[in-house]
Design a protein around this motif. Structure first.
Motif, PDB file in Angstrom:
ATOM      1  N   ARG A   1      -2.078  16.339 -31.358  1.00 42.18           N
ATOM      2  CA  ARG A   1      -1.355  15.138 -30.955  1.00 42.18           C
ATOM      3  C   ARG A   1       0.003  15.004 -31.625  1.00 42.18           C
ATOM      4  NH1 ARG A   1      -7.081  11.961 -30.695  1.00 42.18           N
ATOM      5  NH2 ARG A   1      -7.726  13.009 -28.765  1.00 42.18           N
ATOM      6  N   GLN A   2       0.306  15.918 -32.541  1.00 46.39           N
ATOM      7  CA  GLN A   2       1.688  16.032 -32.992  1.00 46.39           C
ATOM      8  C   GLN A   2       2.522  16.794 -31.966  1.00 46.39           C
ATOM      9  OE1 GLN A   2       2.242  17.242 -37.203  1.00 46.39           O
ATOM     10  NE2 GLN A   2       0.025  17.027 -37.370  1.00 46.39           N
ATOM     11  N   ARG A   3       1.853  17.537 -31.088  1.00 48.10           N
ATOM     12  CA  ARG A   3       2.556  18.386 -30.129  1.00 48.10           C
ATOM     13  C   ARG A   3       2.426  17.885 -28.698  1.00 48.10           C
ATOM     14  NH1 ARG A   3       5.971  20.812 -32.710  1.00 48.10           N
ATOM     15  NH2 ARG A   3       5.975  22.756 -31.537  1.00 48.10           N
ATOM     16  N   VAL A   4       1.327  17.168 -28.438  1.00 50.43           N
ATOM     17  CA  VAL A   4       1.050  16.677 -27.087  1.00 50.43           C
ATOM     18  C   VAL A   4       0.725  15.196 -27.178  1.00 50.43           C
ATOM     19  CG1 VAL A   4      -0.454  16.844 -25.074  1.00 50.43           C
ATOM     20  CG2 VAL A   4       0.157  18.924 -26.357  1.00 50.43           C
ATOM     21  N   ALA A   5       1.554  14.349 -26.575  1.00 50.69           N
ATOM     22  CA  ALA A   5       1.389  12.897 -26.673  1.00 50.69           C
ATOM     23  C   ALA A   5       1.025  12.323 -25.322  1.00 50.69           C
ATOM     24  CB  ALA A   5       2.675  12.250 -27.192  1.00 50.69           C
ATOM     25  N   LEU A   6       0.036  11.425 -25.320  1.00 50.72           N
ATOM     26  CA  LEU A   6      -0.402  10.744 -24.099  1.00 50.72           C
ATOM     27  C   LEU A   6      -0.021   9.278 -24.183  1.00 50.72           C
ATOM     28  CD1 LEU A   6      -2.035  10.493 -21.446  1.00 50.72           C
ATOM     29  CD2 LEU A   6      -4.085  10.211 -22.857  1.00 50.72           C
ATOM     30  N   VAL A   7       0.593   8.769 -23.107  1.00 45.88           N
ATOM     31  CA  VAL A   7       0.955   7.356 -23.010  1.00 45.88           C
ATOM     32  C   VAL A   7       0.133   6.747 -21.878  1.00 45.88           C
ATOM     33  CG1 VAL A   7       2.804   5.692 -22.615  1.00 45.88           C
ATOM     34  CG2 VAL A   7       3.275   7.811 -23.864  1.00 45.88           C
ATOM     35  N   PHE A   8      -0.628   5.706 -22.195  1.00 44.25           N
ATOM     36  CA  PHE A   8      -1.532   5.107 -21.217  1.00 44.25           C
ATOM     37  C   PHE A   8      -0.780   4.268 -20.190  1.00 44.25           C
ATOM     38  CE2 PHE A   8      -4.220   5.492 -25.088  1.00 44.25           C
ATOM     39  CZ  PHE A   8      -5.157   6.384 -24.579  1.00 44.25           C
ATOM     40  N   GLN A   9      -1.459   4.019 -19.069  1.00 50.86           N
ATOM     41  CA  GLN A   9      -0.859   3.223 -18.005  1.00 50.86           C
ATOM     42  C   GLN A   9      -0.529   1.814 -18.484  1.00 50.86           C
ATOM     43  OE1 GLN A   9      -3.064   3.126 -14.331  1.00 50.86           O
ATOM     44  NE2 GLN A   9      -2.012   1.315 -13.584  1.00 50.86           N
ATOM     45  N   ASP A  10      -1.455   1.176 -19.180  1.00 45.36           N
ATOM     46  CA  ASP A  10      -1.252  -0.178 -19.685  1.00 45.36           C
ATOM     47  C   ASP A  10      -0.802  -0.101 -21.129  1.00 45.36           C
ATOM     48  OD1 ASP A  10      -1.308  -2.801 -20.533  1.00 45.36           O
ATOM     49  OD2 ASP A  10      -3.273  -3.247 -19.674  1.00 45.36           O
ATOM     50  N   PRO A  11       0.435  -0.480 -21.446  1.00 41.91           N
ATOM     51  CA  PRO A  11       0.904  -0.349 -22.833  1.00 41.91           C
ATOM     52  C   PRO A  11       0.081  -1.165 -23.814  1.00 41.91           C
ATOM     53  CG  PRO A  11       2.419  -1.689 -21.545  1.00 41.91           C
ATOM     54  CD  PRO A  11       1.460  -1.066 -20.566  1.00 41.91           C
ATOM     55  N   ASP A  12      -0.575  -2.235 -23.334  1.00 41.59           N
ATOM     56  CA  ASP A  12      -1.372  -3.055 -24.235  1.00 41.59           C
ATOM     57  C   ASP A  12      -2.640  -2.345 -24.687  1.00 41.59           C
ATOM     58  OD1 ASP A  12       0.506  -5.076 -24.109  1.00 41.59           O
ATOM     59  OD2 ASP A  12      -0.461  -6.057 -22.410  1.00 41.59           O
TER      60      ASP A  12
ATOM     61  N   GLN B   1      -2.357   0.519 -25.955  1.00 35.84           N
ATOM     62  CA  GLN B   1      -1.814   1.432 -26.961  1.00 35.84           C
ATOM     63  C   GLN B   1      -1.120   0.700 -28.102  1.00 35.84           C
ATOM     64  OE1 GLN B   1      -0.177   4.703 -24.918  1.00 35.84           O
ATOM     65  NE2 GLN B   1       0.751   5.671 -26.705  1.00 35.84           N
ATOM     66  N   LEU B   2      -0.485  -0.421 -27.812  1.00 32.89           N
ATOM     67  CA  LEU B   2       0.269  -1.159 -28.819  1.00 32.89           C
ATOM     68  C   LEU B   2      -0.654  -2.133 -29.547  1.00 32.89           C
ATOM     69  CD1 LEU B   2       3.383  -1.985 -26.598  1.00 32.89           C
ATOM     70  CD2 LEU B   2       3.130  -0.076 -28.207  1.00 32.89           C
ATOM     71  N   PHE B   3      -0.484  -2.239 -30.855  1.00 34.46           N
ATOM     72  CA  PHE B   3      -1.409  -3.098 -31.594  1.00 34.46           C
ATOM     73  C   PHE B   3      -0.796  -3.757 -32.833  1.00 34.46           C
ATOM     74  CE2 PHE B   3      -1.599   1.081 -33.435  1.00 34.46           C
ATOM     75  CZ  PHE B   3      -1.636   0.848 -34.799  1.00 34.46           C
TER      76      PHE B   3
ATOM     77  N   GLY C   1       8.289  -4.031 -19.222  1.00 34.20           N
ATOM     78  CA  GLY C   1       9.040  -2.787 -19.227  1.00 34.20           C
ATOM     79  C   GLY C   1       9.373  -2.327 -20.638  1.00 34.20           C
ATOM     80  N   GLN C   2       9.702  -3.264 -21.514  1.00 38.48           N
ATOM     81  CA  GLN C   2       9.979  -2.911 -22.899  1.00 38.48           C
ATOM     82  C   GLN C   2       8.730  -2.398 -23.596  1.00 38.48           C
ATOM     83  OE1 GLN C   2      11.636  -6.700 -24.071  1.00 38.48           O
ATOM     84  NE2 GLN C   2      13.745  -5.939 -23.985  1.00 38.48           N
ATOM     85  N   ARG C   3       7.581  -2.986 -23.281  1.00 34.59           N
ATOM     86  CA  ARG C   3       6.332  -2.508 -23.884  1.00 34.59           C
ATOM     87  C   ARG C   3       5.992  -1.106 -23.385  1.00 34.59           C
ATOM     88  NH1 ARG C   3       4.649  -7.696 -22.720  1.00 34.59           N
ATOM     89  NH2 ARG C   3       3.059  -7.031 -21.216  1.00 34.59           N
ATOM     90  N   LYS C   4       6.310  -0.821 -22.114  1.00 36.17           N
ATOM     91  CA  LYS C   4       6.131   0.538 -21.607  1.00 36.17           C
ATOM     92  C   LYS C   4       6.939   1.526 -22.447  1.00 36.17           C
ATOM     93  CE  LYS C   4       3.963   0.549 -17.379  1.00 36.17           C
ATOM     94  NZ  LYS C   4       3.017   1.544 -16.840  1.00 36.17           N
ATOM     95  N   ARG C   5       8.212   1.186 -22.668  1.00 37.50           N
ATOM     96  CA  ARG C   5       9.075   2.069 -23.458  1.00 37.50           C
ATOM     97  C   ARG C   5       8.658   2.103 -24.922  1.00 37.50           C
ATOM     98  NH1 ARG C   5      14.773   0.160 -22.768  1.00 37.50           N
ATOM     99  NH2 ARG C   5      13.990  -1.710 -21.726  1.00 37.50           N
ATOM    100  N   ALA C   6       8.108   0.991 -25.418  1.00 41.17           N
ATOM    101  CA  ALA C   6       7.617   0.970 -26.797  1.00 41.17           C
ATOM    102  C   ALA C   6       6.461   1.951 -26.976  1.00 41.17           C
ATOM    103  CB  ALA C   6       7.171  -0.440 -27.173  1.00 41.17           C
ATOM    104  N   ALA C   7       5.564   2.010 -25.993  1.00 36.64           N
ATOM    105  CA  ALA C   7       4.458   2.954 -26.066  1.00 36.64           C
ATOM    106  C   ALA C   7       4.970   4.391 -26.063  1.00 36.64           C
ATOM    107  CB  ALA C   7       3.498   2.722 -24.904  1.00 36.64           C
ATOM    108  N   ILE C   8       6.003   4.668 -25.268  1.00 35.80           N
ATOM    109  CA  ILE C   8       6.598   6.003 -25.261  1.00 35.80           C
ATOM    110  C   ILE C   8       7.244   6.299 -26.611  1.00 35.80           C
ATOM    111  CG2 ILE C   8       8.395   7.444 -24.220  1.00 35.80           C
ATOM    112  CD1 ILE C   8       7.847   6.004 -21.577  1.00 35.80           C
ATOM    113  N   ALA C   9       7.901   5.294 -27.207  1.00 36.79           N
ATOM    114  CA  ALA C   9       8.524   5.497 -28.522  1.00 36.79           C
ATOM    115  C   ALA C   9       7.481   5.877 -29.558  1.00 36.79           C
ATOM    116  CB  ALA C   9       9.264   4.232 -28.948  1.00 36.79           C
TER     117      ALA C   9
END
Length: 266
Positions: free
Chosen positions: A92-103, A105-107, A156-164
């Motif tokens: 997971r340092q090399r392959v990152a997954l971002v979920f459909q719902d940012p909530d 992933q964000l906590f 939209g910002q939370r989507k980008r936050a999850a990608i960050a």
């Protein structure tokens, strides 16, 4: 052609309870994945297309090691995934997954605290963590919002936050599950422009979607899933022009002209 970063070979998987939910009994099982094979190569822009329930999310969860197949294998840099705690941390340092719902992933309390979680788990020093957080936020256009509470960010910002948060691990490959779901047209354009920038930096990007227009406008390659199978994986136009294939996968098909990328996002 460079060897794949990730490769799925003949994956079979059934969720526990699927047979009971479908009213089946005995040895009967419904498969979420039914012999799936797929390769993600360095620098790729790959769209994984399929209707809801086709198996896209289940495949992504196998590619980042969250799920283990009933049979078949996922390879990372040519070697089978190591599902030990240590092996998954390295993956997971090399392959990152971002979920459909940012909530999902964000906590954390603030944006910067959330993005720092992964680097802190690597045991990095404070200065190194701060640098990674700053780089990741800048990459998705949120550099001025680090101290913002997460609940005050737009969808939209939370989507980008999850990608960050994923980018802070400095991955080679980014897996995105329905990244534009819930975004307005301006949000979609903004997100795709950021993905252009990340891909230009050498990050391979695989995103799942059921929106044919979106995939056609952005991806260089496309794979079509239906009923747990990959029906085709080829250059974008070879897939998008196959109306019979798109109809089989229950994807809208109509004549389209490939959209031009924005200047500066080649």
């Amino acid at each position: 052609m460079p060897p794949p970063i990730l490769e799925a070979r003949d994956l079979h998987f059934a969720w526990p309870g699927m047979a009971r939910a479908a009213g089946l009994c005995g040895a009967q099982r419904l498969r979420a994945l039914d012999g799936v094979s797929l390769a993600l190569r360095p620098g790729a822009r790959l769209a994984l297309l399929g209707a809801n329930g086709s198996g896209k999310s289940t495949l992504l969860l196998h590619l980042n090691g969250t799920l283990r197949p009933d049979s078949g294998v996922v390879l990372h840099d040519g070697a089978p995934l190591d599902h030990s705690k240590r092996g998954l941390l390295a993956l997971r340092q090399r392959v990152a997954l971002v979920f459909q719902d940012p909530d999902d992933q964000l906590f954390a309390g603030t944006l910067a605290q959330d993005v720092s979680f992964g680097p802190l788990n690597l045991g990095l020093a404070g200065d190194a963590v701060a640098q990674r957080v700053a780089e990741a936020l800048a990459a998705v256009g949120l550099e001025n919002l680090g101290e913002m509470p997460l609940h005050m960010l737009s969808h939209g910002q939370r989507k980008r936050a999850a990608i960050a948060g994923a980018l802070a691990m400095r991955p080679r490959a980014l897996l995105l599950d329905e990244p534009t779901a819930g975004l307005d047209p301006e949000g979609v354009s903004s997100l795709l422009a950021h993905l252009d920038d990340l891909n230009a930096q050498g990050i391979a990007i695989l995103f799942s979607t059921h929106h044919l227009d979106l995939a056609r406008a952005w991806a260089d390659e496309a794979a079509i899933m239906s009923e747990g199978r990959v029906l085709a994986h080829d250059g974008g136009e070879a897939v998008f022009s196959n109306e019979e294939l798109l109809q089989t996968a229950r994807l809208r098909c109509a004549p389209h002209r490939r959209a031009q990328r924005a200047p500066g996002h080649a």
